[in-house]
Enzyme design. Structure first.
Site, PDB file in Angstrom:
ATOM      1  N   HIS A   9      64.730 -19.777  22.185  1.00 31.42           N
ATOM      2  CA  HIS A   9      64.045 -20.240  20.962  1.00 31.42           C
ATOM      3  C   HIS A   9      62.555 -20.308  21.253  1.00 31.42           C
ATOM      4  O   HIS A   9      62.157 -21.075  22.138  1.00 31.42           O
ATOM      5  CB  HIS A   9      64.599 -21.620  20.582  1.00 31.42           C
TER       6      HIS A   9
ATOM      7  N   TRP B 274      68.332 -32.233  18.764  1.00 30.32           N
ATOM      8  CA  TRP B 274      66.946 -31.927  19.098  1.00 30.32           C
ATOM      9  C   TRP B 274      66.251 -33.066  19.839  1.00 30.32           C
ATOM     10  O   TRP B 274      65.308 -33.685  19.375  1.00 30.32           O
ATOM     11  CB  TRP B 274      66.185 -31.558  17.824  1.00 30.32           C
TER      12      TRP B 274
ATOM     13  N   GLU C 127      69.086 -27.833  15.461  1.00 28.26           N
ATOM     14  CA  GLU C 127      68.034 -28.791  15.865  1.00 28.26           C
ATOM     15  C   GLU C 127      68.324 -30.171  15.265  1.00 28.26           C
ATOM     16  O   GLU C 127      67.450 -30.851  14.767  1.00 28.26           O
ATOM     17  CB  GLU C 127      66.654 -28.295  15.433  1.00 28.26           C
TER      18      GLU C 127
ATOM     19  N   ASN D 184      61.872 -17.235  13.514  1.00 30.90           N
ATOM     20  CA  ASN D 184      62.094 -18.615  13.080  1.00 30.90           C
ATOM     21  C   ASN D 184      61.222 -18.895  11.856  1.00 30.90           C
ATOM     22  O   ASN D 184      60.026 -18.568  11.844  1.00 30.90           O
ATOM     23  CB  ASN D 184      61.703 -19.558  14.232  1.00 30.90           C
ATOM     24  N   GLU D 185      61.836 -19.449  10.831  1.00 28.85           N
ATOM     25  CA  GLU D 185      61.106 -19.963   9.662  1.00 28.85           C
ATOM     26  C   GLU D 185      60.228 -18.908   8.978  1.00 28.85           C
ATOM     27  O   GLU D 185      59.019 -19.077   8.775  1.00 28.85           O
ATOM     28  CB  GLU D 185      60.251 -21.178  10.069  1.00 28.85           C
TER      29      GLU D 185
HETATM   30  O1  G3I Z   1      53.519 -32.159  27.138  1.00 28.31           O
HETATM   31  C1  G3I Z   1      52.864 -30.881  27.178  1.00 28.31           C
HETATM   32  C2  G3I Z   1      51.635 -30.947  28.049  1.00 28.31           C
HETATM   33  O2  G3I Z   1      52.028 -31.280  29.381  1.00 28.31           O
HETATM   34  C3  G3I Z   1      50.979 -29.585  28.029  1.00 28.31           C
HETATM   35  O3  G3I Z   1      49.818 -29.602  28.823  1.00 28.31           O
HETATM   36  C4  G3I Z   1      50.640 -29.197  26.607  1.00 28.31           C
HETATM   37  C5  G3I Z   1      50.051 -27.806  26.601  1.00 28.31           C
HETATM   38  O4  G3I Z   1      49.988 -27.386  25.228  1.00 28.31           O
HETATM   39  O5  G3I Z   1      51.838 -29.191  25.800  1.00 28.31           O
HETATM   40  C6  G3I Z   1      52.506 -30.436  25.791  1.00 28.31           C
HETATM   41  O6  G3I Z   1      53.712 -30.204  25.158  1.00 28.31           O
HETATM   42  C7  G3I Z   1      53.747 -30.241  23.750  1.00 28.31           C
HETATM   43  C8  G3I Z   1      55.201 -30.544  23.453  1.00 28.31           C
HETATM   44  O7  G3I Z   1      55.502 -30.443  22.053  1.00 28.31           O
HETATM   45  C9  G3I Z   1      55.507 -31.974  23.948  1.00 28.31           C
HETATM   46  O8  G3I Z   1      56.843 -32.259  23.633  1.00 28.31           O
HETATM   47  C10 G3I Z   1      53.377 -28.869  23.177  1.00 28.31           C
HETATM   48  O9  G3I Z   1      52.000 -28.661  23.323  1.00 28.31           O
HETATM   49  C11 G3I Z   1      53.755 -28.822  21.710  1.00 28.31           C
HETATM   50  O10 G3I Z   1      53.544 -27.506  21.204  1.00 28.31           O
HETATM   51  C12 G3I Z   1      55.230 -29.132  21.547  1.00 28.31           C
HETATM   52  O11 G3I Z   1      55.561 -29.133  20.184  1.00 28.31           O
HETATM   53  C13 G3I Z   1      56.877 -28.628  19.897  1.00 28.31           C
HETATM   54  C14 G3I Z   1      56.774 -27.834  18.590  1.00 28.31           C
HETATM   55  O12 G3I Z   1      58.080 -27.380  18.198  1.00 28.31           O
HETATM   56  C15 G3I Z   1      55.859 -26.633  18.761  1.00 28.31           C
HETATM   57  O13 G3I Z   1      56.384 -25.795  19.742  1.00 28.31           O
HETATM   58  C16 G3I Z   1      57.854 -29.781  19.741  1.00 28.31           C
HETATM   59  O14 G3I Z   1      58.053 -30.401  21.001  1.00 28.31           O
HETATM   60  C17 G3I Z   1      59.182 -29.285  19.202  1.00 28.31           C
HETATM   61  O15 G3I Z   1      60.044 -30.368  18.909  1.00 28.31           O
HETATM   62  C18 G3I Z   1      58.975 -28.477  17.935  1.00 28.31           C
HETATM   63  O16 G3I Z   1      60.224 -27.981  17.567  1.00 28.31           O
HETATM   64  C19 G3I Z   1      60.246 -27.225  16.362  1.00 28.31           C
HETATM   65  C20 G3I Z   1      61.165 -26.051  16.559  1.00 28.31           C
HETATM   66  O17 G3I Z   1      60.699 -25.263  17.617  1.00 28.31           O
HETATM   67  C21 G3I Z   1      61.322 -25.277  15.279  1.00 28.31           C
HETATM   68  N1  G3I Z   1      61.795 -26.142  14.202  1.00 28.31           N
HETATM   69  C22 G3I Z   1      60.903 -27.262  13.964  1.00 28.31           C
HETATM   70  C23 G3I Z   1      60.767 -28.102  15.225  1.00 28.31           C
HETATM   71  C24 G3I Z   1      59.878 -29.281  14.987  1.00 28.31           C
HETATM   72  O18 G3I Z   1      58.592 -28.857  14.716  1.00 28.31           O
END
Ligand code: G3I
Length: 453
Positions: free
Chosen positions: A210, A413, A366, A258-259
């Site tokens: 994913h 999720w 999710e 996705n989406e």
């Molecule tokens: O913690 C790290 C940090 O250590 C690192 O330096 C930094 C670098 O960009 O990233 C940090 O992690 C972030 C992460 O969330 C923390 O959990 C990412 O930047 C950030 O992009 C990430 O966001 C995720 C988001 O998708 C974008 O990828 C979310 O966790 C995740 O729950 C979310 O999931 C999405 C599905 O993929 C698609 N459906 C919707 C869902 C919710 O938005």
């Protein structure tokens, strides 16, 4: 001489008789007249709520008394050992508390006579065992995979314990997206994605990929691509081929796109992929995926699929078209970011049936169930936890009831509530998942299991 010798002999005989009477034939203790207490052995077979006592015989004893106390002064005797009377030399002291030190002394009875107290022995019962490990979700969900969203920073310690105990599939929450795997043009970075795939392989846990193409995780250099549309398409083809080939036979399935559809209209989002590759960008990506791995399962994944009829219709029309033209597609993912109070069962079942009637795989991909959708709670109340449990049970019941041919996985999720993406996304606290922050199971976890009954 004879007389005195005889006399000496008699005295010797008496002395011997007296000695014998002080130690009964069986070696037990007694002094003529004085009634002695038994010698109590160190307790044995000490468990959480009992231990075994043994003690010496005392000739002439009609009964023994056992006193058990929780203080060495014996001022706090434990019923019914206050005292417990019996005629034996072994007894199991039961109905005790876990993790408690007990003091024991005894006396001998001979009719109405009581001896002095015996030596004191001490026994400390075992601590109460921890909670029975809960029933593992994957052991009960025998007809579909139980998935969990993971991150490389959450693959050890208690995360690892729960993952390996309860789940048989994982999805990278963000580290197998284009922005992470292909951050710079021509330069891949599989550090994080490799770690997740290797973790799954090492722990016999399937991996759901994913997501290869998603407008919210597209690297800036792709959004700002300066080349021609043909060069853009070639770049996307090379990216998909490189990634899917790398994980061929290792990743079970991919959310390839996705989406892709707008909320409410079902129109294609005007993403950079659509702009530079045309409206048929999705089928191109699906075909390139299939070309790179003939066995990987290809999904289309989106949110609000049970409530946004236009989005669901657009997704299913696309799937029908792909099936009709032999464009590879195996399943549809409903993200299922829902709440304790909706969507209702009929809505979810109705949408799910539209997928399973098409003989497509259905992935609840999710799942999280908001307990605080209206931002009017500061903690998870007992009642709301019960409501959330009922919703987890309902969602699992719905998924468990779909035709076997459409079953794939139900993925949650996130593991502990404090890790949910929802907090950052909505800007207020919620408790949407199945585990407390100490990794103990919530009622939601029970609801998941109840949904499998
Ligand atoms: O913690 C790290 C940090 O250590 C690192 O330096 C930094 C670098 O960009 O990233 C940090 O992690 C972030 C992460 O969330 C923390 O959990 C990412 O930047 C950030 O992009 C990430 O966001 C995720 C988001 O998708 C974008 O990828 C979310 O966790 C995740 O729950 C979310 O999931 C999405 C599905 O993929 C698609 N459906 C919707 C869902 C919710 O938005």
């Amino acid at each position: 001489m004879i007389r005195s010798a005889w006399k000496q002999g008699w005295v010797l005989v008496c002395a011997v008789v007296l000695m014998v009477s002080a130690c009964g034939e069986d070696g037990s203790k007694e002094e003529a007249g004085e009634l002695l207490p038994p010698t109590v052995d160190t307790p044995t077979d000490v468990a959480g709520d009992q231990f075994v006592l043994t003690w010496s015989k005392v000739t002439g004893a009609t009964k023994f008394q056992i006193e058990v106390a929780i203080d060495e002064d014996f001022s706090q005797l434990v019923e019914p050992y206050d005292p417990w009377r019996l005629n034996a030399t072994r007894f199991t002291v039961t109905e005790l508390d876990y993790g408690t030190t007990y003091y024991v002394r005894m006396r001998t009875e001979r009719d109405d006579e009581l001896s002095a107290y015996s030596n004191v022995v001490v026994a400390t019962t075992l601590d109460e065992p921890g909670p029975e490990p809960t029933t593992a979700l994957k052991e009960v969900a025998t007809t579909f995979a139980v998935g969990m969203a993971v991150q490389t920073s959450r693959l050890t310690g208690e995360h690892h314990e729960v993952l390996t105990r309860e789940f048989d599939q994982i999805t990278a929450e963000w580290e197998m997206k284009m922005s992470v795997m292909y951050p710079t043009e021509g330069v891949y970075d599989f550090t994080r994605s490799d770690q997740i795939v290797e973790y799954g392989e090492a722990n016999d846990i399937a991996i759901h990929g994913h997501a290869l193409i998603w407008h919210s995780s597209t690297p800036t250099w792709v959004e700002d691509f300066a080349g021609t549309n043909e060069e853009f398409e070639a770049m996307v083809k090379e990216y998909i081929t490189t990634v899917v080939t790398r994980y061929k036979g290792r990743v079970r399935s991919w959310d390839v796109v996705n989406e892709a559809f707008q909320d409410g209209s079902g129109q294609l989002r005007n993403t950079v992929f659509r702009q530079k590759m045309g409206d048929d960008y999705i089928e191109k990506c699906y075909q390139w995926t299939r070309d790179a791995d003939p066995d990987v399962l290809i999904f289309y994944n989106d949110y609000n699929m049970t409530t946004d009829a236009a989005k669901l219709k657009a997704s299913l029309d696309m799937a029908d078209d792909f099936v009709a033209r032999d464009v590879p597609i195996d399943g549809i993912g409903f993200q299922m970011h829902i709440a304790y109070n909706g969507p209702d069962r009929a809505t979810i079942e109705g949408a799910a049936k539209k997928v399973t009637d098409r003989d497509l795989l259905l992935h609840f991909s999710e799942l999280d169930i908001r307990a605080n959708p209206n931002d009017n709670m500061s903690s998870l109340t007992e009642q709301r936890a019960i409501d959330q449990q009922a919703k987890y049970k309902e969602v699992v019941e719905i998924y468990n009831a779909i035709p076997e041919t459409s079953k794939f996985a139900l993925t949650v999720w996130g593991m502990i509530d404090s890790e949910t993406w929802l907090t950052d996304f909505h800007g207020y606290v919620d408790w949407p998942l199945m585990y407390n922050d100490d990794f103990s199971v919530k009622k939601a976890h029970t609801g998941f299991l109840q949904g499998l009954e």
